[in-house]
Design a protein around this motif. Structure first.
Motif, PDB file in Angstrom:
ATOM      1  N   ILE A   1       0.853  -1.179   0.000  1.00 14.81           N
ATOM      2  CA  ILE A   1       0.000   0.000   0.000  1.00 14.81           C
ATOM      3  C   ILE A   1       0.891   1.233   0.000  1.00 14.81           C
ATOM      4  N   ALA A   2       0.494   2.240  -0.765  1.00 19.27           N
ATOM      5  CA  ALA A   2       1.258   3.479  -0.848  1.00 19.27           C
ATOM      6  C   ALA A   2       1.417   4.092   0.535  1.00 19.27           C
ATOM      7  N   GLN A   3       2.642   4.571   0.821  1.00 18.91           N
ATOM      8  CA  GLN A   3       3.023   5.241   2.056  1.00 18.91           C
ATOM      9  C   GLN A   3       3.035   4.315   3.273  1.00 18.91           C
ATOM     10  N   LEU A   4       2.615   3.068   3.108  1.00 22.17           N
ATOM     11  CA  LEU A   4       2.666   2.114   4.213  1.00 22.17           C
ATOM     12  C   LEU A   4       3.603   0.952   3.929  1.00 22.17           C
ATOM     13  N   GLY A   5       3.887   0.700   2.658  1.00 27.54           N
ATOM     14  CA  GLY A   5       4.731  -0.433   2.303  1.00 27.54           C
ATOM     15  C   GLY A   5       3.932  -1.725   2.316  1.00 27.54           C
ATOM     16  N   THR A   6       4.603  -2.811   2.641  1.00 26.24           N
ATOM     17  CA  THR A   6       3.974  -4.116   2.675  1.00 26.24           C
ATOM     18  C   THR A   6       3.341  -4.347   4.039  1.00 26.24           C
ATOM     19  N   VAL A   7       2.044  -4.554   4.053  1.00 26.79           N
ATOM     20  CA  VAL A   7       1.297  -4.753   5.298  1.00 26.79           C
ATOM     21  C   VAL A   7       0.476  -6.030   5.169  1.00 26.79           C
ATOM     22  N   LYS A   8       0.007  -6.516   6.321  1.00 29.19           N
ATOM     23  CA  LYS A   8      -0.771  -7.752   6.361  1.00 29.19           C
ATOM     24  C   LYS A   8      -2.252  -7.419   6.380  1.00 29.19           C
ATOM     25  N   LEU A   9      -3.005  -8.147   5.581  1.00 33.26           N
ATOM     26  CA  LEU A   9      -4.447  -7.969   5.563  1.00 33.26           C
ATOM     27  C   LEU A   9      -5.072  -8.626   6.785  1.00 33.26           C
ATOM     28  N   ALA A  10      -6.141  -8.029   7.279  1.00 36.36           N
ATOM     29  CA  ALA A  10      -6.873  -8.608   8.404  1.00 36.36           C
ATOM     30  C   ALA A  10      -7.627  -9.849   7.934  1.00 36.36           C
ATOM     31  N   THR A  11      -7.604 -10.892   8.737  1.00 36.30           N
ATOM     32  CA  THR A  11      -8.329 -12.110   8.404  1.00 36.30           C
ATOM     33  C   THR A  11      -9.805 -11.939   8.742  1.00 36.30           C
ATOM     34  N   MET A  12     -10.623 -12.810   8.204  1.00 39.79           N
ATOM     35  CA  MET A  12     -12.046 -12.744   8.482  1.00 39.79           C
ATOM     36  C   MET A  12     -12.342 -13.063   9.942  1.00 39.79           C
ATOM     37  N   GLY A  13     -11.551 -13.925  10.564  1.00 39.57           N
ATOM     38  CA  GLY A  13     -11.728 -14.203  11.985  1.00 39.57           C
ATOM     39  C   GLY A  13     -11.471 -12.973  12.841  1.00 39.57           C
TER      40      GLY A  13
ATOM     41  N   VAL B   1     -23.462  -8.338   2.974  1.00 44.93           N
ATOM     42  CA  VAL B   1     -22.380  -7.354   2.842  1.00 44.93           C
ATOM     43  C   VAL B   1     -21.210  -7.730   3.742  1.00 44.93           C
ATOM     44  N   TYR B   2     -21.505  -8.111   4.974  1.00 47.75           N
ATOM     45  CA  TYR B   2     -20.429  -8.461   5.902  1.00 47.75           C
ATOM     46  C   TYR B   2     -19.744  -9.778   5.528  1.00 47.75           C
ATOM     47  N   LEU B   3     -20.463 -10.648   4.809  1.00 45.74           N
ATOM     48  CA  LEU B   3     -19.868 -11.911   4.360  1.00 45.74           C
ATOM     49  C   LEU B   3     -19.237 -11.800   2.973  1.00 45.74           C
ATOM     50  N   SER B   4     -19.430 -10.689   2.300  1.00 50.17           N
ATOM     51  CA  SER B   4     -18.945 -10.550   0.925  1.00 50.17           C
ATOM     52  C   SER B   4     -17.425 -10.643   0.782  1.00 50.17           C
ATOM     53  N   PRO B   5     -16.587 -10.355   1.811  1.00 48.84           N
ATOM     54  CA  PRO B   5     -15.145 -10.586   1.604  1.00 48.84           C
ATOM     55  C   PRO B   5     -14.794 -12.021   1.249  1.00 48.84           C
ATOM     56  N   PHE B   6     -15.647 -12.974   1.648  1.00 46.14           N
ATOM     57  CA  PHE B   6     -15.394 -14.368   1.263  1.00 46.14           C
ATOM     58  C   PHE B   6     -15.518 -14.564  -0.242  1.00 46.14           C
ATOM     59  N   PHE B   7     -16.261 -13.698  -0.905  1.00 43.40           N
ATOM     60  CA  PHE B   7     -16.486 -13.841  -2.342  1.00 43.40           C
ATOM     61  C   PHE B   7     -15.470 -13.056  -3.177  1.00 43.40           C
ATOM     62  N   ASP B   8     -14.530 -12.382  -2.531  1.00 43.23           N
ATOM     63  CA  ASP B   8     -13.565 -11.562  -3.260  1.00 43.23           C
ATOM     64  C   ASP B   8     -12.440 -12.451  -3.774  1.00 43.23           C
ATOM     65  N   ASN B   9     -12.346 -12.594  -5.101  1.00 39.06           N
ATOM     66  CA  ASN B   9     -11.316 -13.450  -5.697  1.00 39.06           C
ATOM     67  C   ASN B   9     -10.003 -12.720  -5.965  1.00 39.06           C
ATOM     68  N   SER B  10      -9.898 -11.454  -5.543  1.00 41.01           N
ATOM     69  CA  SER B  10      -8.646 -10.717  -5.743  1.00 41.01           C
ATOM     70  C   SER B  10      -7.630 -10.993  -4.650  1.00 41.01           C
ATOM     71  N   GLY B  11      -8.051 -11.642  -3.566  1.00 38.77           N
ATOM     72  CA  GLY B  11      -7.142 -11.899  -2.460  1.00 38.77           C
ATOM     73  C   GLY B  11      -7.037 -10.767  -1.463  1.00 38.77           C
ATOM     74  N   LYS B  12      -7.764  -9.663  -1.680  1.00 38.57           N
ATOM     75  CA  LYS B  12      -7.673  -8.506  -0.798  1.00 38.57           C
ATOM     76  C   LYS B  12      -8.710  -8.525   0.327  1.00 38.57           C
ATOM     77  N   LEU B  13      -9.622  -9.492   0.298  1.00 36.96           N
ATOM     78  CA  LEU B  13     -10.682  -9.600   1.309  1.00 36.96           C
ATOM     79  C   LEU B  13     -11.484  -8.303   1.395  1.00 36.96           C
ATOM     80  N   GLN B  14     -11.822  -7.757   0.251  1.00 33.31           N
ATOM     81  CA  GLN B  14     -12.638  -6.551   0.210  1.00 33.31           C
ATOM     82  C   GLN B  14     -14.110  -6.931   0.133  1.00 33.31           C
TER      83      GLN B  14
END
Length: 253
Positions: free
Chosen positions: A78-90, A226-239
């Protein structure tokens, strides 16, 4: 003392030293041997040029483009943050659970105050059965009960409005300016803009908040999706859908 004539040179003409053959068409020119201890030196090999379609090796200090998933291992640049870890669904679920408990405590307090006010209004009304139907006191008693019912309804509406404003300000303003609610703070999570790495701001925070609220009007099934939709994100970003609309990501600090 005379020698017999050379059969290859019968006229005894002086021989010229032979010159090496000149390169011509079809004859490659040989390179002279390199100086050394009798062994030709090898030329240093040049690295092969990167062909079209093959990724080049990353040089030291190379940073991928913002928004690039790092080998689908849960990290993103991410810009200005570098490499960061995405939050898991748990982690996001536990943060949402903590927020529900915090908001639920406020709701319980407001409801208790509203119920106490409603009970106080009810106690002030009299039992109209003790009056005769034709007396003036009976009409006054009925009017008093109607006013009490209207007061209770108004109290309930005020409670709903207070809770709605609180929920709006809690989720919207905290995510907009802090990047996290109490639950996300407890779990070490943060909501950031994918393009800048900064807090979502008022616009992004409001979009992220209002989409689940609109979905809640469909028997709350829309908000759940909407809250479960990150499971359907195939980009790997959990958006989730609300994250995509607001251009945000949830990361682990």
């Amino acid at each position: 003392m005379s020698y017999p004539p050379d059969p290859n040179n019968p006229y005894n003409q002086p021989q010229q030293p032979q010159q090496p053959p000149q390169p011509g068409y079809g004859y490659p020119q040989q390179a002279p041997p390199a100086a050394g201890y009798g062994y030709p030196q090898q030329q240093p090999q040049q690295p092969p040029a990167a062909a079209y379609g093959y990724p080049q090796q990353q040089a030291y200090g190379y940073q991928p483009m913002p928004g690039t998933i790092q080998a689908n291992n849960g990290y993103i640049n991410i810009a200005q943050l570098g490499t960061v870890k995405l939050a898991t669904m748990g982690q996001r679920f536990l943060a949402r659970l903590i927020d529900c408990l915090a908001v639920g405590a406020v709701i319980a307090l407001v409801m208790a105050l509203g119920l106490a006010g409603a009970l106080g209004i009810v106690k002030e009304t009299d039992d109209c059965s003790q009056y005769s139907y034709g007396s003036i006191s009976y009409s006054d008693c009925v009017q008093q009960q109607n006013d009490a019912a209207a007061g209770i309804f108004a109290t309930m509406m005020i409670m709903v409005a207070v809770l709605g404003v609180f929920n709006l300000l809690y989720e919207w303003l905290m995510v907009s300016f802090v990047g996290a609610t109490l639950g996300k703070m407890a779990m070490g999570l943060r909501v950031v803009k994918e393009s800048t790495g900064q807090n979502p701001g008022l616009g992004g925070g409001f979009i992220r908040f209002i989409i689940p609220i609109v979905g809640a009007f469909v028997c709350y099934i829309g908000a759940l999706l909407v809250y479960l939709s990150p499971f359907f994100d195939n980009s790997g970003k959990l958006q989730g859908w609300h994250d995509r609309a607001a251009g945000t990501l949830v990361i682990k600090k």
